[in-house]
Every structure is written in C-alpha cells, then in structure tokens.
Design a protein around this motif. Structure first.
Motif, PDB file in Angstrom:
ATOM      1  N   GLU A  42     -21.482 -63.100 -46.396  1.00 43.98           N
ATOM      2  CA  GLU A  42     -21.305 -62.797 -44.970  1.00 43.98           C
ATOM      3  C   GLU A  42     -21.475 -64.070 -44.144  1.00 43.98           C
ATOM      4  N   GLN A  43     -22.447 -64.900 -44.540  1.00 41.99           N
ATOM      5  CA  GLN A  43     -22.653 -66.178 -43.825  1.00 41.99           C
ATOM      6  C   GLN A  43     -21.440 -67.088 -43.965  1.00 41.99           C
ATOM      7  N   ASN A  45     -18.360 -66.219 -44.630  1.00 40.47           N
ATOM      8  CA  ASN A  45     -17.246 -65.634 -43.895  1.00 40.47           C
ATOM      9  C   ASN A  45     -17.352 -65.963 -42.402  1.00 40.47           C
ATOM     10  N   ALA A  46     -18.585 -65.860 -41.877  1.00 42.45           N
ATOM     11  CA  ALA A  46     -18.793 -66.146 -40.453  1.00 42.45           C
ATOM     12  C   ALA A  46     -18.480 -67.607 -40.129  1.00 42.45           C
ATOM     13  N   LYS A  47     -18.740 -68.483 -41.111  1.00 47.16           N
ATOM     14  CA  LYS A  47     -18.478 -69.914 -40.883  1.00 47.16           C
ATOM     15  C   LYS A  47     -17.020 -70.294 -41.160  1.00 47.16           C
TER      16      LYS A  47
ATOM     17  N   GLU B 519     -12.990 -61.841 -35.744  1.00 44.45           N
ATOM     18  CA  GLU B 519     -14.384 -62.302 -35.699  1.00 44.45           C
ATOM     19  C   GLU B 519     -15.302 -61.547 -36.648  1.00 44.45           C
ATOM     20  N   ARG B 520     -14.920 -60.316 -37.031  1.00 50.04           N
ATOM     21  CA  ARG B 520     -15.876 -59.473 -37.771  1.00 50.04           C
ATOM     22  C   ARG B 520     -15.483 -59.318 -39.236  1.00 50.04           C
ATOM     23  N   SER B 521     -16.495 -59.301 -40.104  1.00 44.92           N
ATOM     24  CA  SER B 521     -16.221 -59.145 -41.535  1.00 44.92           C
ATOM     25  C   SER B 521     -15.844 -57.700 -41.857  1.00 44.92           C
ATOM     26  N   SER B 524     -18.807 -55.352 -42.083  1.00 41.77           N
ATOM     27  CA  SER B 524     -19.437 -54.904 -40.843  1.00 41.77           C
ATOM     28  C   SER B 524     -18.706 -53.675 -40.290  1.00 41.77           C
ATOM     29  N   ARG B 565     -11.819 -60.141 -40.020  1.00 43.84           N
ATOM     30  CA  ARG B 565     -11.629 -61.488 -40.556  1.00 43.84           C
ATOM     31  C   ARG B 565     -11.539 -61.431 -42.074  1.00 43.84           C
ATOM     32  N   SER B 576     -12.225 -60.026 -50.494  1.00 46.51           N
ATOM     33  CA  SER B 576     -12.275 -59.557 -49.096  1.00 46.51           C
ATOM     34  C   SER B 576     -10.996 -58.805 -48.748  1.00 46.51           C
TER      35      SER B 576
END
Lengths: 245, 666
Positions: A42-43, A45-47, B519-521, B524, B565, B576
């Motif tokens: 998750e980290q 992906n956010a980056k 912006e969101r995985s 989430s 994302r 993903s």
C-alpha cells in the motif's frame, strides 16, 4: 515495530533480479507476515511504485500457495506456512531478507512468485488411483487397518507448497514425491499401480531438474505439515522393488 | 406486511418485476423416481462423438475439478481454467468439518429421505425440493468414489469408516478426515483431474482468469481469459461452458474465503443474461477469530464444535470491557445465550449465535481491541470445561483449534478465554440453474457454490462438500450430455463478430483500469465496500439501512472508475490489475445484493430482517409472500459501472414431499 526489509525484485522470468531495501514502520506484532507485506505494498502504491508480487490465497495454512525464503529459511523461523507466520516472531529493528523459492525446477515468474508447475507434472506421471467416476465399489467393501489409514493420512497432509525443495541443498523434491507415494502405497486402493507409479514419478522428477536426495533432512525440518523424512524411505523401498521387477 | 413496504424496492425504482421463471427439466412423478427418470430421458452422446465436443470448465475446486475429471474420463475434449498456480489450490481445500452422506452405516435411522428432509428444513424452506432430493440420493456414491481414489477418511479400529454427528442433526452421517476433509477430497479430485491431463482428454490452464463469457446466437460458446503471467488476452471456444468458480463472500472484504475468491466469472455471465438467484443469501459463521486491527486481510474460522464445551459471555458493564477477563467477577459476566435461550444455551443455531454476538457488541459490551469505534469480540470461555474435564481432556478434543488460535492471536486459550466473532464464510446465492444445472443462457452450466440450488436460505454443516462433488461427479456429467447431444455446434472462428466483441470489451476494460491512475488503491475501495455490506447487508438488515447502502455503493463505484490507482502494465503479472477487475465486479454485485435483501421483507435462514420479527424479537418468515426464489435479470449497464434497474423473476417453490414448518429454539 520498525523493520528493514531486503526483498528480491525481478521484473520477469528473463530479467535479472536484485535485492532492494525497504523500511516499514508501525508494524503490529499481531499482523501476519503477508499482512506486513500488504502494508508495504500500500505504501509503494501510494508513492507510485509498483507493488511487490507474491503468491498467497487461503491465508490459513492449507492451500500451499504462499511460500517465501525469509532470512534464509523456507517459511521463516516457525514451523508453519508463511501466511501463518506472525510478526511477533521478529524483533523490533530486525533486518529481514525475503527471497523466492530457489530451485531450477521452480523458475521465477516475477519478484517473489515462482512457477511450481513441475509438481503438477509429477502427479500427472502417476500420483493417482485409476478409477473412473461411477466405477467404485461400496466404500466398506475393503476395510483398511487403522494404522495404515492413519499413516496414509499423515502423508496426504502435504500441501504442495515446495518448502521442501527450497530448503534442500540439492533442490530435491523427494519429500513431496515420497509423501504421495506413501499415501497411496499404504492403501489397498493404491496397490495395483504401486510399482509403475513410483518409477514414472521418479522419472518425471528427474526430468524436471530436481536434484537427488542425500539424506540431509532439511526438507522435513522446513515442512509446515511435519511430513517425516521416512516417506522417502518408503519411496526408495518401492523403487527398489519396482526396478528389481 | 403492508403492501407499500413490501414493494419498497419497486417504490424507489430500484427494480421492476418480470415474468415468472420455472424449472422445466425435472420429470413429473414421485420425487424418489425423478433423477432416475431424468438420467434415462437425457439424450446420450455416442462415445465416438464425444472427442468432437469441446467443453470449457472454469474453476478447479470440488465442483469444477470433479466435473473436469469425469467429463475427461467420458471422452469429451475438456479445457479447465483456474487463476491459482495449480488446480489443487482451489478454496474447497480449506473446508474443515466433513461431508454428509446417507449411508446409514451407523444404523441410526438415516436414509436418503432424512438427509433430504434435514437439508430442506436447514435451508429454512427456501431451496428447490427436487434438486435437494437428488443431492441426498447421490451422496452415498460420493463416499464410494472418494474411497476408491484413496481419500484417507477417518477409520475405526475394525478398518471401516468412522462417522460423526455434525451441525446439530441427530444421526451420524458425516464422513471426515480430521479437520482437513476439504483438503483430502480436493486432492482426490485433483489427482483424478491430473490423470486426465496425462491421458490427454483435459488441457489445464493455470494462472488464467476468466473475464468474459462468449455468447453467440444465444448460446454460451466460449470464454475470454487473461493469462495472468504474460497478460495476454486469449479466446477459447467450445460447445458448452461450465462455471464452477465458487462463491462471492469476499464482497464483504473480510471473510473466511481465500484472497483470490471472486465473483467475476459468474458476474460476467450475469451481465450476459444469466439470472442471479437469491444473491443476498449469505452464511455467517459464529466462531471465527476476531479482527485484530485495520491491517486485517482475512478471517479464520474455527470449528463450531468449540461451542459444545465453551461458554460465551461478555461483561455486564461497559467499563469492564478492557479488563483482563480473569479479573471480572462471576456476577459481572453476562452469559447472554444461556440467559436468552435457557434450553439451547450456547448451542443455538449459527444464525442466532452470530446475531446476538453482534447485538452485544453494538451495545458497547464487546471485548478485545478497538477496531474503528467498537470492540468486536465476545468471550468463549473454557475455564469451566477445564475444571470439570481436566486440561488433558480439553486438549485431546480441541488441541489443534487451541493451537491455531494461539498462533494467530498470541494468546493462550488454556489460561485466558478465547475471543470470537462472526464472519462471512459461504454464500447460498448464485447463478440460477434448472434441474439440469443449466443457467438461463443455453449451454452455460453452473455447479457448486457458484449456483444457488441446494441450500436455500441457510446451509447445513458438511453439505457444501457434498454439493460440490455431487454436481461435479454425478449430476452435471449426466445432464450436460442432453445439451451436448444437440452438438457439435457450428464451428466458430476467432473473427466471428460476437467473439471479437467479447474480446474487445475485455481489452478495453483492462486498458481503462490501467489508465485511470487515480489516488486510491484497489484495496481501499474493497475495504470500504466490505464495511458497507457488513454494516447494512450482513446479519441484520432494515429498509432504511439497505437504501443507504445502495446510495453509498453507487457513490463508491462512481469514484472507483475515476480514482482507482492501478500501477504497472497489462503485459506482465500484475496482481493490482487482477484485484481491480474483481473489485469492480464486487461493486456491482453489492448493489444487487442490497436490492435483493431490500425486496425480501422477511427473516429467513440467517437473514434477520428488522421489520419482520416476532414479539420477542425472533426471526419471522413469511411463506405467504416470499415462498419463491428471486432470480434477477441484469437490467443493462455500461462498462463504467452504470447499471439500470434489474428485473425480478420469481420461481415459486412447491413442496410436495415435505410440509412447511417454522423453526423454533426457545
């Protein structure tokens, strides 16, 4: 907990890979090892970095899909599957190295994911009883002595994860194969094909590029289901009998 | 009750009602003769013609794996697909308890009719009588087949098979292999399947995910899959398609299902015309290990047998909830099941135990870590049992479960009470099928948990394994031949316009998911959807809550398609991307589940409807209004999750062999 992770990254089967270093913080000791990797992903992906590929499915220790070399040990420091390993088995500040199973017969697909199709092909070579649907006699037609049934069950507990191969210095799959041979050899239903089965499976094992067994015993130590090393003796006994005719 | 509320869904324009639907395949006559008659009436396919007939099977669990092996043995040309790296990984493997069969080896009064009766009653009279009778009929053959394959069932010292009583029934008809029955049965089916792969009758595609069904001239003629390793989108054509792709419990994000379990295969078929039946019927299991924090990825079930000796309680006072349970005095504990249900106590049915646990936690009396605003757990205490029976006796009975609990939680259940909480673990809803297990798309068959057929509104213990193997080994191979006898159908090429259209839609969808770069995985979105479903479409449902859930899901779906994302590319292993496709389908399914739950204004099985309860708060079924299967037709929609009103088709349930009754536990 704060941890430093050195993780094998490899873009594809024909790419060269390398260990990359990542930091994770605020890891709860109650997380499973794979949930810790979920947090890292998750980290990433956010980056905007592509997450690390690793296999898992049931996450309750039975499907055999997960499997990582964790600081040099197959499935890590506890005698369990990677998904059932929890972070309380590690120390705050620890450096953990995470690699895929290493064996020629298990080529890397991406990052920590390997191809274990060789196991399916060993089963295809004879790891079954030839009985078509509908052809079975009544289940009570053949009693099975309880000790034989129990030993067959013990061997049949193998989940096909491949930890035995990863732990073996020769990358041998003899524990995996011995478990299947023992399961079927202990039962009356397995007798008609007993000799042909062991020869055919061993041939396939060698063709896949697994190494030979030199009785190191690391396989059984790494096995999350505790399959004992003596299933290999059963296999060897059957193989000798078959080759002598 | 009142007309206006019964039709709340219609009133809000959420669905419309269409023509009734009916099974046309079960022969007339007494129930005990129907299956034999159907096997006789179903056309045969000459053995020499079978290899000219191509059958695609999606999923390699108990249903898909056994069907693929059996059709391969019969000589059909079979292709089988799974998303895992081997057919042996399918989630059937995780089933613990056992498999029912009407063998009557214990001479305790069991029979085909009794197993049939128990299953229909257990399903709270919401399953189709003819299908359930057949299930009970073939159950004995399953045990014979598995034993012949070398499945190591538990045995007695005389060498014969052991049985136990399971799930509250009064006969011992459950066959088991310690706590790994699912694993052993699946390995049996897997080995039979690999034997056919070696024989060349079955071609196996692992790490391939079905993303679309190909329908040409009204018949299912193939599937579009993504090779998960290379990313290539492939077309596979056939004379018939069989879905054995399992259940969709992961719509709740947290469930006891495997990480990869998904609805995509069946949802794509639904979008192409297959009706989805009773989608809101979900089974919630009371004895799971509670959520320990926001990071949680899945839940683990522990055998229900723990309730035989464990006592369930929570503190009477909220202030005590974070205390060490051993320091809470006896008089400050609320053994709420024993209090509310004095005659059944801790052994009330699954649905009651689950709902009461939720109620006490909602009151703020839950225990364990705070997750969000609440503590979600109740104590399951073995202190009395250890004192009464001794630690050794408890260990010999439950040792493996105690070890599992200790490994996951880090707590020692011999010293401190276990914490448990209900979790989703099975869905009774699924694609609608007739007696032949054929969906409303000719040539598309659905087996195992993926169909809706045999469990009604609640599934009895040890019957999921039975249904998967009944469908795969014995039912489907007999019914599909009636359809295949009409083939082989016209050879299709990959350039046929309807084939190209299916493949293109998959390529475009994959491309779109990768292009959003929001912006969101994916996780989430999935987690948020799961929270909505659990809160409003879980154990207790109300009109107000369901209407709110539908709004929330629509908003979330809209956001998903502009703000998710998904990194990486489509031409390599991309986990993903795989998850994104699955979550996109869950976001559509979730809305239909809420609409189905909204329209069914009755409490039945494990589904408690707040507006339908007795004076003392117990579930109230409404046979006068809801004695039917709700089969939903997709109302149309676009690729970005915009959906039109679904159409409800009712199949009336007719009970000729069994009399309808209300359950009671007080």
């Amino acid at each position: 907990m704060n941890l430093t992770l050195k993780i094998w990254r490899q873009a594809g089967p024909r790419h060269t890979g390398e260990l990359m270093t990542y930091k994770v913080s605020d890891i709860s000791p109650d997380m499973s090892f794979l949930e810790m990797l979920d947090v890292l992903n998750e980290q990433l992906n956010a980056k905007g970095e592509e997450p690390i590929a690793f296999d898992s499915d049931c996450r309750e220790g039975i499907c055999g899909m997960c499997g990582l070399m964790i600081s040099g040990e197959a499935h890590g420091p506890e005698k369990t599957t990677t998904c059932q390993l929890h972070m309380r088995s590690f120390r705050d500040g620890e450096v953990i190295t995470i690699e895929p199973w290493r064996a020629n017969a298990f080529p890397v697909i991406k990052d920590l994911v390997v191809d274990r199709g060789a196991f399916d092909r060993i089963i295809q070579a004879g790891g079954y009883v030839s009985v078509n649907t509908g052809a079975a006699p009544d289940a009570h037609a053949t009693p099975v002595p309880k000790p034989a049934a129990d030993r067959a069950f013990m061997a049949a507990e193998c989940i096909g994860c491949g930890a035995c191969v990863a732990a073996c210095p020769n990358a041998s799959a003899m524990l995996f194969m011995g478990a299947k041979v023992t399961h079927l050899s202990e039962l009356p239903q397995g007798q008609p094909e007993r000799m042909a089965r062991v020869v055919s499976m061993v041939d396939q094992h060698d063709e896949e590029g697994f190494g030979g067994c030199t009785n190191v015993g690391a396989c059984s130590q790494a096995c999350p289901k505790g399959i004992p090393q003596d299933v290999i003796s059963t296999l060897n006994k059957d193989l000798r009998a078959a080759l002598r005719g | 009750m009142t007309e206006t509320t019964v039709n709340a869904g219609i009133a809000h324009g959420l669905y419309r009602e269409g023509e009734p639907v009916a099974d046309s395949k079960a022969p007339a006559g007494p129930i005990a003769g129907k299956w034999r008659q159907r096997q006789f009436e179903a056309s045969l396919v000459n053995p020499a013609n079978r290899r000219k007939l191509d059958v695609i099977i999606v999923g390699t669990g108990l249903a898909g794996g056994s069907a693929a092996a059996t059709l391969g043995e019969a000589g059909y040309n079979v292709k089988v697909f799974c998303f895992q790296d081997s057919p042996r990984r399918a989630h059937s493997i995780a089933a613990q308890g056992g498999i029912n069969a009407a063998k009557n080896y214990k001479e305790d009064g069991d029979s085909v009719f009794r197993l049939f009766y128990d299953t229909v009653k257990g399903g709270d009279y919401r399953s189709r009588e003819t299908n359930v009778y057949r299930l009970a009929e073939v159950s004995a053959n399953i045990i014979d087949q598995c034993v012949a394959q070398g499945v190591p069932f538990a045995r007695e010292y005389g060498g014969l098979l052991d049985n136990r009583s399971f799930g509250g029934v009064q006969v011992s008809r459950t066959f088991y292999a310690r706590g790994q029955t699912g694993q052993q049965l699946l390995i049996g089916a897997y080995q039979a399947l690999e034997r056919q792969v070696a024989a060349g009758t079955v071609e196996q595609f692992t790490r391939h995910e079905m993303l679309e069904v190909v329908v040409v001239d009204g018949r299912a003629r193939g599937i579009i899959v993504r090779d998960l390793v290379t990313g290539e989108i492939e077309t596979h054509l056939a004379d018939a398609v069989v879905l054995g792709s399992g259940g969709y419990g992961n719509v709740f994000f947290l469930s006891t299902n495997a990480m990869g379990s998904n609805v995509t295969a069946t949802w794509r078929a639904h979008r192409k015309g297959a009706y989805m039946a009773n989608p809101c019927y979900t089974q919630i299991h009371p004895t799971c290990i509670p959520v320990s924090g926001e990071h949680q990825s899945k839940l683990t079930l522990m055998s229900e047998s723990l309730r035989n000796d464990g006592r369930i309680w929570v503190p009477k006072n909220r202030e005590d909830c974070d205390k060490d349970p051993r320091d809470i005095a006896e008089e400050d504990r609320d053994y709420y099941l024993e209090r509310i249900y004095p005659s059944f106590g801790n052994l009330v049915p699954r649905d009651i135990a689950s709902r009461q646990a939720k109620n006490v936690c909602d009151e703020g009396r839950g225990v364990g870590p705070m997750v969000g605003d609440f503590r979600r757990g109740v104590y399951l205490d073995f202190a009395d049992a250890i004192q009464r029976l001794g630690r050794d006796a408890v260990e010999s009975k439950y040792g493996n479960l105690f070890d599992m609990y200790a490994r996951i939680t880090g707590e020692n259940p011999y010293e401190t009470p276990m914490r448990i909480y209900p979790a989703v673990h099975y869905v009774m809803g699924g694609l609608w099928v007739d007696y032949d297990l054929q969906s409303t798309i000719p040539g598309l068959f659905v087996i195992g948990e993926a169909n809706f057929s045999d469990h009604g509104a609640n599934r009895l213990g040890a019957s999921a394994l039975m249904q998967g193997l009944a469908d795969g080994y014995f039912v489907l191979p007999n019914t599909i031949r009636d359809y295949l006898a009409k083939g082989p159908f016209d050879k299709l090429t990959q350039e046929h316009p309807q084939v190209v259209e299916a493949r293109t839609s998959v390529e475009q969808r994959t491309k779109r998911l990768l292009e959003i770069r929001g912006e969101r995985s994916v996780d989430s979105f999935h987690r948020e959807l799961g929270n909505i479903m659990w809160e409003y479409c879980g154990m207790e449902r109300s009109e107000e809550g369901l209407l709110k859930a539908i709004d929330l899901i629509r908003g979330l779906r809209e956001e998903f398609w502009r703000n998710v994302r998904v990194l990486g590319s489509g031409d390599t292993l991309n986990q993903s991307l795989e998850k994104a496709g699955r979550v996109a389908d869950f976001l559509e399914l979730g809305e239909l589940m809420c609409i189905d739950a909204l329209h069914r204004r009755e409490s039945c099985g494990g589904h408690f409807r707040a507006e339908s309860q007795t004076e003392d708060g117990e579930a109230l079924r409404h046979d006068d209004e809801f004695l039917y299967v709700a089969a939903w037709e997709f109302g149309g929609g676009d690729a970005l999750g915009e959906m039109q009103q679904p159409v409800l088709h009712k199949e009336d349930l007719v009970y000729e062999a069994i009399e309808l009754k209300q359950r009671s536990y007080k």
